[in-house]
Every structure is written in structure tokens, then in C-alpha cells.
Scaffold this active site. Structure first.
Site, PDB file in Angstrom:
ATOM      1  N   TYR A  19       0.854  -1.209   0.000  1.00 50.30           N
ATOM      2  CA  TYR A  19       0.000   0.000   0.000  1.00 50.30           C
ATOM      3  C   TYR A  19       0.886   1.254   0.000  1.00 50.30           C
ATOM      4  CZ  TYR A  19      -3.196  -3.570   1.789  1.00 50.30           C
ATOM      5  OH  TYR A  19      -3.925  -4.710   1.979  1.00 50.30           O
ATOM      6  N   ASP A  41     -12.537  -5.259   3.429  1.00 47.19           N
ATOM      7  CA  ASP A  41     -12.767  -5.485   2.006  1.00 47.19           C
ATOM      8  C   ASP A  41     -13.610  -6.704   1.635  1.00 47.19           C
ATOM      9  OD1 ASP A  41     -11.004  -3.418   2.144  1.00 47.19           O
ATOM     10  OD2 ASP A  41      -9.588  -4.220   0.716  1.00 47.19           O
ATOM     11  N   GLU A  50       0.179  -7.062   9.242  1.00 46.92           N
ATOM     12  CA  GLU A  50      -1.103  -6.480   8.826  1.00 46.92           C
ATOM     13  C   GLU A  50      -2.257  -7.204   9.536  1.00 46.92           C
ATOM     14  OE1 GLU A  50      -1.642  -6.883   4.642  1.00 46.92           O
ATOM     15  OE2 GLU A  50      -3.466  -5.666   4.580  1.00 46.92           O
ATOM     16  N   TRP A  91      -8.687   5.548   6.515  1.00 47.82           N
ATOM     17  CA  TRP A  91      -8.899   5.174   7.925  1.00 47.82           C
ATOM     18  C   TRP A  91      -7.604   4.704   8.561  1.00 47.82           C
ATOM     19  CZ3 TRP A  91     -12.001   0.560  10.252  1.00 47.82           C
ATOM     20  CH2 TRP A  91     -11.660  -0.652   9.677  1.00 47.82           C
ATOM     21  N   TRP A 123      -3.763   5.973   2.980  1.00 50.71           N
ATOM     22  CA  TRP A 123      -5.131   5.466   3.101  1.00 50.71           C
ATOM     23  C   TRP A 123      -5.854   6.208   4.222  1.00 50.71           C
ATOM     24  CZ3 TRP A 123      -2.412   2.612  -0.159  1.00 50.71           C
ATOM     25  CH2 TRP A 123      -3.083   1.782  -1.061  1.00 50.71           C
ATOM     26  N   TYR A 170      -7.679 -12.684   4.206  1.00 49.12           N
ATOM     27  CA  TYR A 170      -7.992 -11.302   4.542  1.00 49.12           C
ATOM     28  C   TYR A 170      -9.075 -11.170   5.633  1.00 49.12           C
ATOM     29  CZ  TYR A 170      -6.620  -6.712   2.711  1.00 49.12           C
ATOM     30  OH  TYR A 170      -6.087  -5.467   2.551  1.00 49.12           O
ATOM     31  N   TRP A 171     -10.262 -10.618   5.326  1.00 50.95           N
ATOM     32  CA  TRP A 171     -11.252 -10.360   6.384  1.00 50.95           C
ATOM     33  C   TRP A 171     -12.222 -11.520   6.588  1.00 50.95           C
ATOM     34  CZ3 TRP A 171     -11.052  -6.335   9.733  1.00 50.95           C
ATOM     35  CH2 TRP A 171     -10.177  -5.286   9.402  1.00 50.95           C
TER      36      TRP A 171
HETATM   37  C1  DGY Z   1      -6.527  -2.799  -1.493  1.00 51.96           C
HETATM   38  O1  DGY Z   1      -5.732  -2.275  -2.279  1.00 51.96           O
HETATM   39  O2  DGY Z   1      -6.738  -4.004  -1.390  1.00 51.96           O
HETATM   40  C2  DGY Z   1      -7.219  -1.911  -0.580  1.00 51.96           C
HETATM   41  O3  DGY Z   1      -7.751  -2.573   0.514  1.00 51.96           O
HETATM   42  C3  DGY Z   1      -8.261  -1.092  -1.289  1.00 51.96           C
HETATM   43  O4  DGY Z   1      -8.497  -0.044  -0.453  1.00 51.96           O
END
Ligand code: DGY
Length: 465
Positions: free
Chosen positions: A46, A192, A427, A52, A50, A383-384
Site C-alpha cells: 500500500y 474489504d 497487517e 482510515w 489510506w 484477509y477479512w
Molecule cells: C486494497 O488495495 O486491497 C485496498 O484494501 C483497497 O483499499
């Protein structure tokens, strides 16, 4: 389902050596990830700013570099759109287009204010910034008059911008007409690929051809088994293109956009921001009343529209169908942040958090996962859809303190710190072994570790004055 939960004693203290190690490593992550006027969440995955993330990061920078905490928030709000929206990514012009996808060219945002074209995305993220600004101010104010004065000036600059952000979300995004803000893309939730969106996403066309036209970069720099699937990704791109082609406009969303959803965490954070604005307004000489009223209205709307009586849980609501998502996800625990939530709903959240579905540290030794551990599609890596994230656990702990669950809050704080100390500033984390996953030096994990180590919890800190 196989369960090999780590069984660390959740009551074991965080020793002073652990604390010192963790403090130093966290501060060094924040140093490494600073880029001239903003923090990147992680250098490789990233490489821009960003939204938040910036709020969580400010909470930790407040201890080690308050000047940067304010600078980061200011950089973000300097990219605010004239309509009040704060973009979910502010693109760094010094980062090459190829270093992140979907980058500036894909979003193709026109020039606005003093910003050149392609400077940001057109989506938003949870509005935690007023909470962050208030906490950075509170920290500075305890360091004498000079610090308090400087912080007061920063709050003055931010206040009208924070208000404009709230107004954009409360007015332009009130697609359901029920006092709640809608998100128009799963990325806006910050969670996400949470199963919270599965039922609404099932109605979003998935054009896999988009993945031939555009190349995903996330799976070049992270393991594809940890990231959203291609099917989800194709839907993500299709949703951006639809919103982009409508000029990022919000009129009549429920009829012309395929994903319009009310998230309990997104709205709880919106109300928590109004409560922070009550305090900020008092410092900058503005009227706090409207903020107090808005916080109550949003709390009531969450309580009325996003609570499923039968399962006693908060769920995301698909505005287009009116149906609550069947998935029990961590975003359903976040309304605990709200001091005016009815007592039976507070108790329901605590029962859900303590149940085998989430398993507070007293049973697992670990912070809560992102999704119901007992669900057949609970995924330990992706991920989530199962892994543990520190930011949502930080929000949950704050909610526990708001409602006086001090022992549970302390166990959760200890479990988060032990996990990050053992596995690193990752992360996110494997929900059974605690191993680190995703980006290894992740800014919000480091920043929140600092805040948890400093532990300035004050029972009334999230209440309206
Ligand atoms: C990503 O790049 O996966 C981010 O979560 C999008 O905001």
C-alpha cells in the site's frame, strides 16, 4: 472444522521488557513508513496514503511524533473533495502508477480545488478521524500549555473539514432514507472481502474479462491465498467503473448502483465521530449541540435498522433489498462504541464476543477474529474472512471501556500486545496459531501497539460531555 487455538494465558502480564521491545519496534515501523508528508500503511502493498489507516496511525504517532500525527491528518484533509468526501486513498505523485493497482489512472478523478487530476480515489472509508484528532489533542493537552496551544490550532483547522466529512456521509450517502450512511463499495468499509458483503455482492455482475484488461498487483506482492478471490476482485473493479462513470455522484444510488449497503461498524464510527466532535467543538468555540443530537440519531438508527432480534446480532443491511446479511462478522461488534446503545443490545454484543463464534481472550488467548469461527466458510488465511485484525479489536476494546467492561478490556489489551510482540507488526494474524500474515511492517498495527502500551483509558473518554 479443525481448531488448534493457541492457549496463551490471557491474564499473563505484559512484562516491562516486552513493553520496551514492542515500543521500540513500533516506533521504528512508523519511522520507516513515513514519506515526507504522510504515512504509508506498508511500503510494498500500500504505497500511498489510506484514509482510515491515517486515523489509526495518528493515535500512535501522538506518542512518538505528534507533529507527524497532525501532518498526516492534514495531508489527508488537504485532499478532501468540495462535496466533503475524504478520499479512501490519496495518491502520492512520487509513486509510479505501476506500484499500485488500481492506481490514479484507473480512478481517473478530475482536478478539484487545488488538487491536480488523478490525485485521489472517489470512494471513502470509515470516518474515524474526529476520534483520532480528539485523542491526539488530548495527549498534547496533557503536555503543557505550549503543546495544547499548537494542538488547539490544528483542531481549529480540522474542525470545519471534519464537519463537512460528516455532512457528506450523513446527507449524500443516506441512500436508504433511514438516517444511516451507505457504502457503495466493500473497500469503503475497510473490511474489504468480509462475508458481510457476500449476499449483496452476489447481485453484482462479475466480469472476469476485467482481469484480462487490468492486472492485479496485490497478488504479485502478497500470497494470492490470503487476498480476495478473482471473482470478488472483478466485482470490485466493476463497481468502481460504474461509480466512476456516474461522475462519482450519489443521487439515486439505490437504483443505479449494484452495491449499496449499511454497515454497522461504518455507522457506529460515524456516530463515535459525532461524539468526538462534541469535545472538539467545545475547544474551538463551536456549538456542540448538533453533534450530540446527530450521535443519538445515528445510534438510534443503528439500533433500529441493523439489529437482528432473532440472533441478537448487528448485521449489514442491503439497501436495495432491505435484507440483513446472514453473516456474523466482527463489524457487528463495533456498535459497542456507542454509549447510548440500549442495554440489551450492549449485552448481546458482549455475549456474541464471548461465544465460541468470536471467543474473547479468556477462552482462546487471542484477540477476536474477523468472522464467526464456527461458520463453515471461516477461512484462517483470507484477509477479512477469519484472520485477526488489531484495528477492529482496538475498537472493540474501546467499546468495552465505554460500557464499563474493564476486565474484558484489559484481557483484550493484553492479548493484542502479546500477539504483536510474539508475531511482529503484521497487517493481520492467523486466528488459530497467531502467526503474522500480509504486510510485515504495517503502520496501524505498530501505531495501535503504542496506544495500547500507553493505555490512557479513561471511562468517560468516549462520552458526550
Ligand atoms: C486494497 O488495495 O486491497 C485496498 O484494501 C483497497 O483499499
Amino acid at each position: 472444522m479443525k481448531m488448534h487455538l493457541q492457549t496463551t494465558d490471557p491474564t499473563a502480564a505484559v512484562t516491562s521488557t516486552m513493553s520496551a521491545d514492542l515500543w521500540n519496534s513500533a516506533a521504528s515501523v512508523l519511522d520507516t513508513n513515513w514519506s515526507y508528508d504522510h504515512m504509508v500503511p506498508s511500503r510494498r502493498l500500500y504505497p500511498h496514503q489510506w484514509s482510515w489507516d491515517a486515523a489509526f496511525i495518528a493515535l500512535g504517532l501522538a506518542y512518538v511524533n505528534p507533529t507527524r500525527a497532525w501532518r498526516d491528518l492534514r495531508s489527508l484533509f488537504e485532499a478532501q473533495w468540495p462535496d466533503g468526501r475524504v478520499p479512501h486513498i490519496v495518491f502520492d505523485p512520487l509513486t509510479a502508477e505501476g506500484d499500485y493497482f488500481p492506481g490514479p489512472g484507473f480512478w481517473n478523478v478530475p482536478a478539484y480545488g487545488n488538487r491536480p487530476a488523478r490525485g485521489s480515489t472517489g470512494l471513502v472509508q470509515p470516518a474515524l478521524h474526529a476520534v483520532a484528532a480528539w485523542e491526539v489533542y488530548r495527549r498534547a493537552a496533557s503536555h503543557g500549555a505550549a503543546c495544547a496551544h499548537e494542538a488547539g490550532q490544528q483542531l481549529k483547522w480540522l474542525y470545519p473539514r471534519l464537519v463537512a466529512q460528516q455532512e457528506y456521509l450523513s446527507r449524500s450517502r443516506e441512500a436508504g432514507g433511514d438516517g444511516l450512511a451507505s457504502i457503495v463499495h466493500p473497500w469503503e468499509s475497510g473490511l474489504d472481502n468480509s462475508p458481510s458483503w457476500d449476499s449483496a455482492m452476489a447481485g453484482v455482475p462479475a466480469d472476469l474479462g476485467l482481469l484480462q484488461r487490468y492486472q492485479r498487483r496485490d497478488i504479485e506482492v502478497a500470497d494470492a491465498a490470503h487476498r480476495p478471490t478473482d471473482l470478488d476482485y472483478a466485482r470490485y473493479l466493476g463497481l468502481v467503473l460504474n461509480y466512476r462513470d456516474g461522475g462519482y455522484g450519489d443521487a439515486d444510488l439505490a437504483h443505479r448502483h449494484a452495491f449499496v449497503v449499511e454497515c454497522p461498524a461504518f455507522n457506529a464510527i460515524l456516530a463515535a465521530a459525532e461524539l468526538a466532535l462534541v469535545h472538539i467543538a467545545a475547544v474551538v468555540g463551536a456549538d456542540p449541540m448538533a453533534h450530540r443530537r446527530r450521535a443519538r440519531q445515528i445510534t438510534e438508527a443503528i439500533s433500529r435498522h441493523l439489529y437482528d432480534e432473532r440472533s441478537a446480532t448487528f448485521r449489514a443491511r442491503d439497501v436495495r433489498t432491505g435484507i440483513l446479511s446472514p453473516a456474523r462478522c466482527v463489524n457487528g461488534l463495533v456498535p459497542l462504541l456507542l454509549p447510548d446503545l440500549p442495554r440489551d443490545q450492549v449485552e448481546a454484543i458482549m455475549a456474541e464476543a464471548a461465544s465460541p463464534r468470536f471467543g474473547l481472550p479468556a477462552t482462546t488467548g487471542l484477540p477476536v477474529p474477523s468472522y464467526d469461527r464456527t461458520a463453515t466458510d471461516f477461512d484462517t488465511l483470507r484477509y477479512w474472512r477469519g484472520p485477526i485484525w488489531i484495528n477492529v479489536n482496538w475498537l472493540l476494546r474501546r467499546g468495552m471501556l465505554v460500557h464499563g467492561y474493564r476486565n474484558e478490556a484489559e484481557d483484550l489489551r493484553t492479548a493484542m500486545l502479546r500477539l504483536v510482540h510474539r508475531s511482529g507488526h503484521y497487517e493481520y494474524f492467523h486466528p488459530e496459531t497467531g502467526a503474522g500474515i500480509g504486510a510485515p511492517t504495517f503502520s496501524w498495527t505498530a501505531a495501535l501497539a503504542l496506544d495500547l502500551l500507553a493505555d490512557r483509558s479513561v471511562p468517560a473518554y468516549a462520552r458526550a460531555a
